[in-house]
Structures are given as structure tokens and as C-alpha cells.
Design a protein around this motif. Structure first.
Motif, PDB file in Angstrom:
ATOM      1  N   GLY A   1       0.808  -1.207   0.000  1.00 27.23           N
ATOM      2  CA  GLY A   1       0.000   0.000   0.000  1.00 27.23           C
ATOM      3  C   GLY A   1       0.844   1.261   0.000  1.00 27.23           C
ATOM      4  N   GLY A   2       0.182   2.389   0.171  1.00 26.05           N
ATOM      5  CA  GLY A   2       0.869   3.668   0.284  1.00 26.05           C
ATOM      6  C   GLY A   2       1.511   4.141  -1.002  1.00 26.05           C
ATOM      7  N   VAL A   3       2.451   5.055  -0.847  1.00 28.01           N
ATOM      8  CA  VAL A   3       3.149   5.633  -1.998  1.00 28.01           C
ATOM      9  C   VAL A   3       3.928   4.560  -2.749  1.00 28.01           C
ATOM     10  N   THR A   4       4.554   3.662  -1.993  1.00 29.41           N
ATOM     11  CA  THR A   4       5.316   2.577  -2.617  1.00 29.41           C
ATOM     12  C   THR A   4       4.409   1.716  -3.483  1.00 29.41           C
ATOM     13  N   GLY A   5       3.237   1.394  -2.958  1.00 23.87           N
ATOM     14  CA  GLY A   5       2.285   0.585  -3.704  1.00 23.87           C
ATOM     15  C   GLY A   5       1.826   1.265  -4.983  1.00 23.87           C
ATOM     16  N   GLN A   6       1.659   2.582  -4.942  1.00 25.63           N
ATOM     17  CA  GLN A   6       1.242   3.319  -6.140  1.00 25.63           C
ATOM     18  C   GLN A   6       2.336   3.303  -7.211  1.00 25.63           C
ATOM     19  N   LYS A   7       3.577   3.431  -6.780  1.00 28.68           N
ATOM     20  CA  LYS A   7       4.690   3.384  -7.743  1.00 28.68           C
ATOM     21  C   LYS A   7       4.760   2.009  -8.408  1.00 28.68           C
ATOM     22  N   ILE A   8       4.590   0.975  -7.606  1.00 24.22           N
ATOM     23  CA  ILE A   8       4.622  -0.382  -8.148  1.00 24.22           C
ATOM     24  C   ILE A   8       3.453  -0.595  -9.107  1.00 24.22           C
ATOM     25  N   LYS A   9       2.285  -0.072  -8.740  1.00 25.76           N
ATOM     26  CA  LYS A   9       1.087  -0.238  -9.566  1.00 25.76           C
ATOM     27  C   LYS A   9       1.304   0.341 -10.960  1.00 25.76           C
ATOM     28  N   MET A  10       2.000   1.461 -11.051  1.00 24.96           N
ATOM     29  CA  MET A  10       2.258   2.089 -12.345  1.00 24.96           C
ATOM     30  C   MET A  10       3.142   1.201 -13.216  1.00 24.96           C
ATOM     31  N   ILE A  11       4.118   0.559 -12.609  1.00 20.54           N
ATOM     32  CA  ILE A  11       5.007  -0.332 -13.367  1.00 20.54           C
ATOM     33  C   ILE A  11       4.274  -1.597 -13.784  1.00 20.54           C
ATOM     34  N   LEU A  12       3.475  -2.147 -12.891  1.00 19.19           N
ATOM     35  CA  LEU A  12       2.749  -3.372 -13.212  1.00 19.19           C
ATOM     36  C   LEU A  12       1.704  -3.130 -14.303  1.00 19.19           C
ATOM     37  N   ALA A  13       1.198  -1.906 -14.386  1.00 23.23           N
ATOM     38  CA  ALA A  13       0.246  -1.579 -15.454  1.00 23.23           C
ATOM     39  C   ALA A  13       0.916  -1.684 -16.817  1.00 23.23           C
ATOM     40  N   ILE A  14       2.176  -1.298 -16.886  1.00 23.64           N
ATOM     41  CA  ILE A  14       2.934  -1.424 -18.136  1.00 23.64           C
ATOM     42  C   ILE A  14       3.130  -2.894 -18.467  1.00 23.64           C
ATOM     43  N   LYS A  15       3.420  -3.695 -17.456  1.00 21.23           N
ATOM     44  CA  LYS A  15       3.593  -5.140 -17.647  1.00 21.23           C
ATOM     45  C   LYS A  15       2.333  -5.778 -18.205  1.00 21.23           C
ATOM     46  N   ASP A  16       1.167  -5.345 -17.707  1.00 25.56           N
ATOM     47  CA  ASP A  16      -0.101  -5.928 -18.125  1.00 25.56           C
ATOM     48  C   ASP A  16      -0.459  -5.581 -19.570  1.00 25.56           C
ATOM     49  N   GLU A  17       0.122  -4.502 -20.082  1.00 29.01           N
ATOM     50  CA  GLU A  17      -0.178  -4.062 -21.439  1.00 29.01           C
ATOM     51  C   GLU A  17       0.779  -4.637 -22.475  1.00 29.01           C
ATOM     52  N   CYS A  18       1.761  -5.388 -22.021  1.00 30.36           N
ATOM     53  CA  CYS A  18       2.792  -5.876 -22.943  1.00 30.36           C
ATOM     54  C   CYS A  18       3.048  -7.356 -22.699  1.00 30.36           C
ATOM     55  N   ASP A  19       3.239  -8.112 -23.775  1.00 27.90           N
ATOM     56  CA  ASP A  19       3.513  -9.535 -23.626  1.00 27.90           C
ATOM     57  C   ASP A  19       4.975  -9.887 -23.919  1.00 27.90           C
ATOM     58  N   ASP A  20       5.832  -8.870 -24.005  1.00 26.61           N
ATOM     59  CA  ASP A  20       7.253  -9.094 -24.227  1.00 26.61           C
ATOM     60  C   ASP A  20       7.890  -9.618 -22.939  1.00 26.61           C
ATOM     61  N   VAL A  21       8.575 -10.749 -23.020  1.00 26.07           N
ATOM     62  CA  VAL A  21       9.115 -11.387 -21.823  1.00 26.07           C
ATOM     63  C   VAL A  21      10.197 -10.542 -21.164  1.00 26.07           C
ATOM     64  N   ASP A  22      11.013  -9.832 -21.953  1.00 32.25           N
ATOM     65  CA  ASP A  22      12.063  -9.006 -21.365  1.00 32.25           C
ATOM     66  C   ASP A  22      11.484  -7.808 -20.616  1.00 32.25           C
ATOM     67  N   ILE A  23      10.415  -7.228 -21.158  1.00 34.82           N
ATOM     68  CA  ILE A  23       9.763  -6.115 -20.473  1.00 34.82           C
ATOM     69  C   ILE A  23       9.107  -6.606 -19.184  1.00 34.82           C
TER      70      ILE A  23
END
Length: 219
Positions: free
Chosen positions: A70-92
Motif C-alpha cells: 500500500g501507500g506511496v510505494t504501492g502506487q509506484k509499483i502499480k504504475m510499473i505493473l500496469a505497463i507489464k499488463d499491457e505488454c507480452d514481451d518477456v524481457d519487459i
């Protein structure tokens, strides 16, 4: 390189040469194959294969742990994971895991991954001179395919065109062992996790933060 290993290790440990000078004397070490082979000589473990296999093995569990933050850390992680969910490239996907891990451990991925647009290539080259240890990335779009990825140590770009940020991190980790360097203080938890959890090297003594993450991983 196999025959000169003992000579090279003696030079590294006793003389502590400047990275630029050492690279001039042992250029074969500063290639992807050279780093992998040297790491195997030092640790008896395959660097690239083991890192990727372990990272992929723990990825889903790590994503679950990251999403619960949760918190600020959780929000930063959420932004990165959103990019992961939009891409199927294994390196990304792997890059997202690593950057989320760094944030989860209250460290800053931007202190390691230095990203530039192609138009700012000159700025990137200028920054290299002042970089103690880092990964320089030139690409047009965030998490898009990079134009160039390089590893920098002591102001020297020791590796170029390594393909992806995750590969650059693997090779940087290998070079830390090959050159008998210490982990950077501002990323000590990240590198300890990689060393002791992913690579199973000296894993008997864990920092409390890493121990807690390990417990969650194996629950």
C-alpha cells in the motif's frame, strides 16, 4: 581466459586496477560470453541461465506480494505493473519484476537505470563520466524496445548493445563478481535479494528485510 584466470584474479584482488585500464588489458572479459564464463569460474553457477530461470520461477508470487503493498510505494509499483499488463514481451515483463522489486525494497530504480531519448544521446554520454555503477538505456518509448543498452562502471561504458535492461542487470551483477566490487549502498537490498535468493549464493545470513520477503515468497 581459463588459463589466465588465476593471474587475472590476483591482479583484481591485490592491485585493484582502474576499470578502464583493466578493460584494455582483458577485453574478452567485457563481453556477454566472457562475463558468464568468469562468473561460472568464480561461483560454479551459470549466471544468465540461473538468474532468468529463478526470476521467472518467482515472478507470479512476487507480483502477488507487490500488489498487496500500500501507500506511496504501492502506487509506484502499480504504475510499473500496469505497463507489464499491457505488454507480452518477456524481457519487459522481467524488467517490470526487477523494477517493482527495487521499489518494494524502498530503493530507487532510477538510481540504477538511466533512461534517455535518442535526441538526448549527448546528455547520456556526459552522464556516463559521473556514473559509478549504472545501466544506460536509450529508447524512444518507456518500456519500448531500446536503441541501446549499456553497462557503466567507474565512468566507463564497459558493455554496449546488450539487448535489454534485464540482460544489462545480469551482466552488471556478473561483473561485480568478476571485478570483486561491492554492491552499491543505495541498492544493497536489491543486490542481496539477487545474490542470496535468486542465485543461492551465501544465503545463510539474510538481512531482516530480505528474510521477510523470503518468508512471503515461500508461504
Amino acid at each position: 581466459m581459463e588459463k589466465t584466470f588465476s593471474l587475472r584474479r590476483l591482479e583484481i584482488v591485490e592491485q585493484r586496477p582502474m576499470i578502464g585500464d583493466f578493460k584494455d588489458r582483458w577485453p574478452a572479459l567485457f563481453q556477454e560470453s566472457g562475463v558468464n564464463e568468469e562468473f561460472m569460474r568464480i561461483t560454479t553457477k551459470p549466471l544468465q541461465a540461473k538468474f532468468l530461470a529463478q526470476l521467472d520461477h518467482f515472478s507470479e508470487k512476487l507480483f502477488q506480494i507487490f500488489k498487496s503493498k500500500g501507500g506511496v510505494t504501492g502506487q509506484k509499483i502499480k504504475m510499473i505493473l500496469a505497463i507489464k499488463d499491457e505488454c507480452d514481451d518477456v524481457d519487459i515483463r522481467r524488467e517490470c519484476v526487477l523494477k517493482s522489486l527495487i521499489i518494494y525494497l524502498n530503493e530507487d530504480p532510477n538510481s540504477l537505470f538511466k533512461e534517455y531519448l535518442p535526441s538526448a544521446a549527448e546528455d547520456a554520454e556526459n552522464d556516463i563520466v559521473t556514473t559509478v555503477m549504472g545501466i544506460h538505456i536509450v529508447r524512444r518509448d518507456e518500456f519500448g524496445e531500446p536503441d541501446d543498452v549499456g553497462v557503466v562502471i567507474e565512468g566507463v561504458k564497459v558493455l554496449t548493445n546488450v539487448g535489454s535492461p534485464i540482460m544489462a542487470f545480469i551482466l552488471l551483477f556478473g561483473l561485480i563478481y568478476a571485478l570483486d566490487l561491492t554492491f552499491p549502498d543505495n541498492l544493497k537490498y536489491t543486490f542481496e535479494f539477487v545474490q542470496k535468493i535468486l542465485m543461492n549464493l551465501d544465503g545463510h545470513r539474510l538481512n531482516t528485510k530480505i528474510q521477510q520477503l523470503k518468508i512471503k515468497l515461500f508461504m
